[in-house]
Design a protein around this motif. Structure first.
Motif, short mmCIF file in Angstrom:
data_model
loop_
_atom_site.label_atom_id
_atom_site.label_comp_id
_atom_site.label_asym_id
_atom_site.label_seq_id
_atom_site.Cartn_x
_atom_site.Cartn_y
_atom_site.Cartn_z
N VAL A 17 -2.60 2.89 14.63
CA VAL A 17 -1.36 2.18 14.95
C VAL A 17 -1.41 0.75 14.42
O VAL A 17 -0.46 0.25 13.82
CB VAL A 17 -1.10 2.19 16.47
N SER A 18 -2.54 0.11 14.64
CA SER A 18 -2.69 -1.27 14.19
C SER A 18 -2.59 -1.40 12.69
O SER A 18 -1.93 -2.30 12.16
CB SER A 18 -4.03 -1.82 14.67
N ARG A 19 -3.22 -0.48 11.97
CA ARG A 19 -3.17 -0.54 10.51
C ARG A 19 -1.75 -0.28 10.01
O ARG A 19 -1.28 -0.96 9.09
CB ARG A 19 -4.13 0.47 9.88
N ALA A 20 -1.06 0.68 10.60
CA ALA A 20 0.31 0.98 10.17
C ALA A 20 1.21 -0.23 10.39
O ALA A 20 2.03 -0.57 9.52
CB ALA A 20 0.84 2.19 10.94
N ARG A 21 1.06 -0.88 11.54
CA ARG A 21 1.87 -2.07 11.82
C ARG A 21 1.54 -3.19 10.83
O ARG A 21 2.45 -3.88 10.35
CB ARG A 21 1.63 -2.53 13.26
N THR A 22 0.28 -3.36 10.51
CA THR A 22 -0.12 -4.42 9.58
C THR A 22 0.47 -4.19 8.20
O THR A 22 0.96 -5.14 7.56
CB THR A 22 -1.66 -4.49 9.48
N VAL A 23 0.44 -2.95 7.71
CA VAL A 23 1.01 -2.65 6.39
C VAL A 23 2.50 -2.98 6.39
O VAL A 23 3.02 -3.61 5.45
CB VAL A 23 0.77 -1.18 6.02
N ALA A 24 3.21 -2.56 7.42
CA ALA A 24 4.65 -2.84 7.49
C ALA A 24 4.93 -4.33 7.54
O ALA A 24 5.84 -4.84 6.86
CB ALA A 24 5.25 -2.15 8.72
N GLU A 25 4.15 -5.06 8.32
CA GLU A 25 4.36 -6.51 8.43
C GLU A 25 4.05 -7.22 7.12
O GLU A 25 4.75 -8.17 6.74
CB GLU A 25 3.50 -7.07 9.57
N LYS A 26 3.00 -6.77 6.42
CA LYS A 26 2.68 -7.38 5.13
C LYS A 26 3.83 -7.16 4.14
O LYS A 26 4.22 -8.08 3.41
CB LYS A 26 1.40 -6.78 4.57
N CYS A 27 4.35 -5.96 4.11
CA CYS A 27 5.43 -5.67 3.17
C CYS A 27 6.67 -6.48 3.50
O CYS A 27 7.33 -7.03 2.60
CB CYS A 27 5.76 -4.18 3.20
N GLN A 28 6.99 -6.61 4.78
CA GLN A 28 8.17 -7.39 5.16
C GLN A 28 7.96 -8.87 4.86
O GLN A 28 8.88 -9.57 4.42
CB GLN A 28 8.46 -7.18 6.64
N GLY A 29 6.74 -9.33 5.09
CA GLY A 29 6.48 -10.75 4.88
C GLY A 29 6.55 -11.18 3.43
O GLY A 29 7.02 -12.28 3.11
N LYS A 30 6.11 -10.30 2.51
CA LYS A 30 6.09 -10.66 1.10
C LYS A 30 7.37 -10.27 0.35
O LYS A 30 7.57 -10.67 -0.79
CB LYS A 30 4.88 -10.01 0.41
N ASN A 31 8.21 -9.46 0.99
CA ASN A 31 9.41 -8.96 0.30
C ASN A 31 10.64 -9.09 1.19
O ASN A 31 11.49 -8.19 1.24
CB ASN A 31 9.21 -7.50 -0.12
N SER A 32 10.73 -10.20 1.89
CA SER A 32 11.82 -10.41 2.84
C SER A 32 13.17 -10.32 2.14
O SER A 32 13.38 -10.87 1.07
CB SER A 32 11.68 -11.79 3.49
N GLY A 33 14.09 -9.57 2.74
CA GLY A 33 15.43 -9.43 2.20
C GLY A 33 15.56 -8.42 1.09
O GLY A 33 16.67 -8.20 0.58
N VAL A 34 14.46 -7.80 0.70
CA VAL A 34 14.48 -6.86 -0.43
C VAL A 34 14.24 -5.42 0.02
O VAL A 34 14.87 -4.49 -0.48
CB VAL A 34 13.42 -7.26 -1.48
N LEU A 35 13.34 -5.22 0.98
CA LEU A 35 12.88 -3.87 1.32
C LEU A 35 14.01 -2.92 1.66
O LEU A 35 13.97 -1.74 1.29
CB LEU A 35 11.90 -3.93 2.50
#
Length: 490
Positions: free
Chosen positions: A166-184
Motif C-alpha cells: 500500500v505504501s509503495r503504491a501511494r508513493t508512486v502515485a504521489e511522485k507522478c502527481q508531484g512531477k506532472n501536476s495538471g497533466v496526468l
C-alpha cells in the motif's frame, strides 16, 4: 521471440464523454469550435528525422485538455514515409506499437527495414508513426521512479507485506502527481485517439487506416468508437478486450497463464523420457511445485517468479525448468504443501522511466472503476492467488491506480459495427486469445484470424497465412467473408 517482432509489448476505455467527442461528418475537415478548428487547420513543417532514416518528421500541436481547446497545447511528434507509388496511393496508415508507453515515431521505418510491411502496402499508403502524448518526444511524463518502483503490475500478494504494498503504491502515485501536476488527467487513450484525429486533419485526410499492436488494439478500438466515420482499414494485432480495461485485463492474463500451465503439464508428461518431470499431468504438476518450493537459492523459483508466462512456450518451459533442476540437484524439496510463486509478471525489457510513467498514467486515468479501498485489493488478491497461483495475486493486488486522481471521463464502451481485422496467436502470453474474442464481439463488423498453436506476442510478419489476410485487407479494403484459422509455422 522471433526476429521480425520489433514492437514493444507489455502486457498490454471510454464511452460517453464529458468533453467534445470531436467527431464531425466525413466531409468536414475540422469541428465547428473555432479554437479546436485551428488545430485541424495547422500547417506542418516536415524535416528530416534525427535518426537520419527514410522518414520525415513534424510536430503537431494538440490541446492538452480537449475540454478547453483554447488553453495550453502540447506537441505530438509524427513521422511519415510517403507511399512509394503516388499513382496507387490510397491514404495514410497510422501505427502504434503497444504499451501503453511505447514509442511509435520510428515504427514505420523499422517495419520496412524488417520486411514486415510488404511493397504492396507501402506502395499504397503513407506510413505514419507517432509518439503518443506523454511518451518519447510528445510531452513526456516522468515520475522519477526508483528501480524498485519500476513495475507493470501490483506485487505478489502476501498478507504480511500488504501494508508495504500500500505504501509503495501511494508513493508512486504521489511522485507522478508531484512531477506532472495538471497533466496526468489528460494522458489517456481517449485523448490519444483525439490527437490521432487532429493529426489526420493536419495531414488533410478524411479517413485513416491503422495498424495497432497489443495496447495499440485498444487505442484503435477507442478511435473507431469515437470517430467511426474516420476509420478506414483497421488491423488490430494481439488484441485486448475493451470490456476488461484495465484491471480485468491483468486478471484475465493471470487466469489464462493457468490454462497455459495445464497445457504444459500435458505436453511435458508425454515427454517424460526427455525431461524426467513425470509421465502424467498430475505428476508433472507435483514435480514443478516441489522444485519451485526448494529453499533458496532456488533457480526454478527465481525464474518462474520473474517470468510466469513462460509456460505458453511448452518446449522452452520444459527445457528451462528441467535444466535448472539439473543444474542445482542438491536442494531438497521443502516440507509441506506446494507453495506459490512470489512475484508478478516481469517488466518489459529495456523499458525506460518514461515508459513506466506513461504506462501508469494511461492505465490509471483511462478507467473510472479502480477500487479506492486498500482492503478490497487485499481481499481480491487473496482470492486471485488461490485461483491463479502462478501470478501469486499480483494481478489483483494494489497498485498506484488506487491513489491516482479520479478519471475525468468514464471508461469507453466499445460497441460498434466498424470493419476491422483482428489477428491473434492462440497462445499469446501478453494478450491472451480471450481478449481478441472479446474485442471481436465488441466490434461487430470485424473479422478474426486465429493462428492455432501460435506462440508469442505479435502475429503480423511472423505467419504467412495471417500476413496474407492482413495484406489483402490493407490493399483491397475487403475483409474475409468469415473468420479464418491459420496454422502456426513456428
Amino acid at each position: 521471440m522471433r526476429s521480425k517482432r520489433i514492437f514493444l509489448t507489455v502486457v498490454l476505455g471510454v464511452a460517453a464523454a464529458s468533453v467534445p467527442l470531436l467527431a464531425p461528418s466525413a466531409a468536414s475537415a475540422a469541428p465547428a469550435d473555432a479554437a479546436l478548428s485551428a488545430y485541424f487547420d495547422q500547417r506542418l513543417d516536415w524535416h528530416s528525422c534525427d535518426d537520419g532514416g527514410p522518414a520525415e518528421c513534424a510536430d503537431v500541436e494538440v490541446p492538452l485538455d480537449y475540454g478547453r481547446p483554447g488553453g495550453k497545447s502540447i506537441s505530438i511528434a509524427v513521422s511519415r514515409i510517403k507511399a512509394s507509388e503516388p499513382s496507387e496511393r490510397h491514404g495514410v496508415l497510422f501505427m502504434n506499437p503497444g504499451g501503453p508507453g511505447g514509442e511509435g515515431l520510428t515504427l514505420p521505418a523499422m517495419m520496412l527495414e524488417k520486411n514486415v510491411i510488404p511493397d504492396s502496402v507501402s506502395r499504397r499508403f503513407d506510413l505514419i508513426g507517432f509518439d503518443p502524448r506523454g511518451v518519447g518526444r510528445s510531452a513526456p511524463v516522468d515520475c522519477g521512479l526508483t528501480d524498485q518502483e519500476l513495475s507493470l503490475s501490483g506485487p505478489a500478494y502476501r498478507p504480511e507485506t500488504f501494508e508495504e504494498d500500500v505504501s509503495r503504491a501511494r508513493t508512486v502515485a504521489e511522485k507522478c502527481q508531484g512531477k506532472n501536476s495538471g497533466v496526468l488527467a489528460h494522458i489517456t487513450t481517449r485523448n490519444t485517439a483525439r490527437d490521432m484525429d487532429v493529426i489526420r486533419g493536419a495531414l488533410g485526410e478524411k479517413k485513416i487506416s491503422y495498424l495497432g499492436i497489443s495496447y495499440g488494439t485498444y487505442l484503435g478500438a477507442v478511435f473507431t468508437q469515437m470517430f467511426p466515420e474516420r476509420a478506414d482499414r483497421f488491423v488490430l494485432d494481439s488484441a485486448m478486450n475493451p470490456g476488461r480495461v484495465w484491471r480485468g485485463v491483468f486478471q484475465d492474463r493471470a487466469q489464462d497463464t493457468e490454462r497455459a500451465f495445464t497445457r504444459w503439464t500435458q505436453w511435458t508428461a508425454q515427454r517424460h523420457a526427455t525431461y524426467g518431470l513425470g509421465d502424467t499431468p498430475d505428476e508433472v504438476r507435483e514435480s514443478f511445485w516441489a522444485l519451485f518450493n526448494r529453499p533458496a537459492p532456488n533457480p526454478v523459483h527465481d525464474f518462474v517468479s520473474g517470468f510466469p508466462t513462460v509456460f505458453y512456450d511448452v518446449d522452452k518451459a520444459a527445457k528451462t525448468i528441467a535444466g535448472l533442476n539439473t543444474a542445482d540437484p542438491t536442494n531438497a524439496p521443502a516440507s509441506g504443501t506446494p507453495g506459490k510463486p512470489a512475484a508478478g509478471p516481469s517488466a518489459a525489457s529495456g523499458a525506460t522511466g518514461n515508459f513506466y510513467s506513461a504506462y501508469w498514467s494511461v492505465t490509471c486515468a483511462d478507467s473510472d472503476s479502480w477500487p479506492r479501498d486498500p482492503e478490497q485489493y487485499s481481499r481480491d488478491a487473496a482470492l486471485d492467488k488461490q485461483k491463479n497461483p502462478l501470478f501469486a495475486g499480483s494481478a489483483s493486488n494494489i497498485n498506484a491506480c488506487a491513489f491516482w486522481p479520479k478519471a475525468t471521463e468514464p471508461t469507453t464502451t466499445v460497441d460498434n459495427t466498424t470493419g476491422a481485422l483482428i489477428v491473434n496467436n492462440e497462445w499469446d502470453s501478453q494478450t491472451p486469445l480471450v481478449g481478441a474474442t472479446g474485442l471481436h464481439k465488441a466490434m461487430k463488423g470485424s473479422r478474426m484470424v486465429t493462428v492455432h498453436d501460435g506462440v508469442g506476442h505479435g502475429v503480423y510478419g511472423t505467419n504467412p497465412c495471417a500476413d496474407d489476410a492482413v495484406n489483402t485487407y490493407l490493399t483491397t479494403g475487403r475483409l474475409p467473408e468469415k473468420n479464418l484459422s491459420c496454422r502456426s509455422t513456428g
